[in-house]
Design an enzyme around this catalytic site. Structure first.
Site, mmCIF file in Angstrom:
data_model
loop_
_atom_site.group_PDB
_atom_site.id
_atom_site.type_symbol
_atom_site.label_atom_id
_atom_site.label_comp_id
_atom_site.label_asym_id
_atom_site.label_seq_id
_atom_site.Cartn_x
_atom_site.Cartn_y
_atom_site.Cartn_z
ATOM 1 N N HIS A 142 55.236 41.453 63.892
ATOM 2 C CA HIS A 142 53.929 40.992 64.395
ATOM 3 C C HIS A 142 54.473 40.090 65.867
ATOM 4 O O HIS A 142 54.951 39.463 66.535
ATOM 5 C CB HIS A 142 52.805 39.778 63.501
ATOM 6 C CG HIS A 142 52.864 41.011 62.748
ATOM 7 N ND1 HIS A 142 53.484 41.847 61.336
ATOM 8 C CD2 HIS A 142 51.345 41.382 62.374
ATOM 9 C CE1 HIS A 142 52.804 41.980 60.607
ATOM 10 N NE2 HIS A 142 51.293 41.855 61.115
ATOM 11 N N LYS A 146 51.931 34.817 65.202
ATOM 12 C CA LYS A 146 51.910 34.651 63.505
ATOM 13 C C LYS A 146 52.908 33.833 62.957
ATOM 14 O O LYS A 146 54.400 33.744 62.603
ATOM 15 C CB LYS A 146 52.114 36.163 63.545
ATOM 16 C CG LYS A 146 51.666 36.574 61.613
ATOM 17 C CD LYS A 146 51.563 37.357 61.503
ATOM 18 C CE LYS A 146 51.465 38.118 59.813
ATOM 19 N NZ LYS A 146 50.166 37.861 59.822
#
Length: 252
Positions: A142, A146
Site C-alpha cells: 500500500h 496507510k
C-alpha cells in the site's frame, strides 16, 4: 432515491465516492461528516455525525476506527443502516460491530473490491486442499500514508485460510531473525511506499511449483464503486451483519 450520509467525505476515498456517485442514478450524497470542510463538495459537512440533522437512508463510513462508536449510536438512534468500510478495527470494536448488528442493519467489509472478495471465496475452496503440501504466504502493498499493517484485507484473506484448515495455524507477521519456518505458519508481509493503491498476493509454495492468487487495484474508484453498491444493497435491510458476499450474491 437513496440518500447517503458520507463519513470521511474530505479524505481521498471520500472525494472519490463523491465523484463516483454520479454513476448511480438511484443514489445521492446529502451530507458529509469530516473535521476538514472541503468547499468543493456540494453538500453540507458536519464535524461530528451527532450534529447532522439531514434526513438520509444509509450512513457510509470511510474515515477512521475511532469514529465507530458515534456512527453506531447514530445508526441506532435514527434506525439507519450503516456501511462500514474503514479498516484497522480492534477486536473489541469488531465485537461491538457484531453486537450492534443485532439491533441495526450493519454492513462491514475489509475490502470493497469485487475482485478481492472473489479471491476470498476461492480461498475457502482451495486452502484446506493445498495446505498439506504447500507453504502459505500473503504479501500486501500500500501507499506510504496507510497507517494500519497488516492491512485489513490481508487479515481477511489470512483468516479465511485459517478457518478453512482444520489444524491450528498461526500468523507470522513480518518474518524476522534466524528461525526455521514452521509448517503451521501463514506468513503476512506488509510493504508501504509511494502511491500504491493496493496489491494483495496469496502464495502457495510447494515442491516444484508455486500457485499465486493476486489482485491489484489500479484506482481507488474500484473501492468507491463497491461501497456505493453496498449502499444500494443496504437501503431498507433488516437488522443483521452483511458483507460484500451478500452484495455479490444479490447480483447473480
Amino acid at each position: 432515491m437513496t440518500k447517503v450520509i458520507l463519513s470521511g467525505c474530505s479524505g481521498k476515498m471520500g472525494k472519490m465516492i463523491s465523484q463516483s456517485v454520479n454513476n448511480f442514478e438511484g443514489l445521492s450524497i446529502v451530507a458529509g461528516i469530516d473535521k476538514f470542510k472541503d468547499e468543493s463538495l456540494k453538500y453540507p459537512i458536519f464535524e461530528n455525525i451527532t450534529e447532522c440533522d439531514v434526513n438520509a437512508d444509509v450512513v457510509l463510513d470511510f474515515s477512521r476506527p475511532d469514529a465507530l462508536d458515534s456512527l453506531l449510536s447514530y445508526s441506532k438512534d435514527n434506525n439507519l443502516p450503516v456501511v462500514l468500510c474503514t479498516t484497522g478495527y480492534s477486536k473489541e470494536q469488531l465485537d461491538k460491530i457484531d453486537e450492534y448488528s443485532k439491533i441495526v442493519p450493519v454492513f462491514h467489509s475489509a475490502n470493497m473490491s469485487i475482485g478481492i472478495n472473489l479471491i476470498n471465496n476461492i480461498l475457502k475452496d482451495i486452502s484446506a486442499m493445498l495446505y498439506e503440501n504447500y507453504d502459505i504466504e500473503i504479501i500486501e502493498k500500500h501507499h506510504n500514508q496507510k497507517v494500519d499493517a497488516p492491512s485489513g484485507t490481508a487479515l481477511l484473506l489470512g483468516n479465511t485460510i485459517k478457518d478453512s484448515i482444520k489444524e491450528d495455524t498461526v500468523f507470522n507477521k513480518g518474518r524476522n531473525g534466524i528461525k526455521k519456518r514452521e509448517k503451521n505458519e501463514i506468513g503476512i508481509h506488509a510493504i508501504r511506499g509511494g502511491s500504491i493503491v493496493g496489491e494483495h498476493e496469496v502464495i502457495f509454495a510447494g515442491a516444484g511449483e508455486i500457485i499465486e492468487l493476486k489482485h491489484t487495484a489500479l484506482s481507488r474508484e474500484v473501492f468507491a464503486m463497491g461501497a456505493l453498491k453496498a449502499c444500494e444493497y443496504m437501503a431498507g435491510k433488516n437488522n443483521g451483519l452483511y458483507t460484500m458476499d451478500d452484495v455479490i450474491k444479490s447480483k447473480n
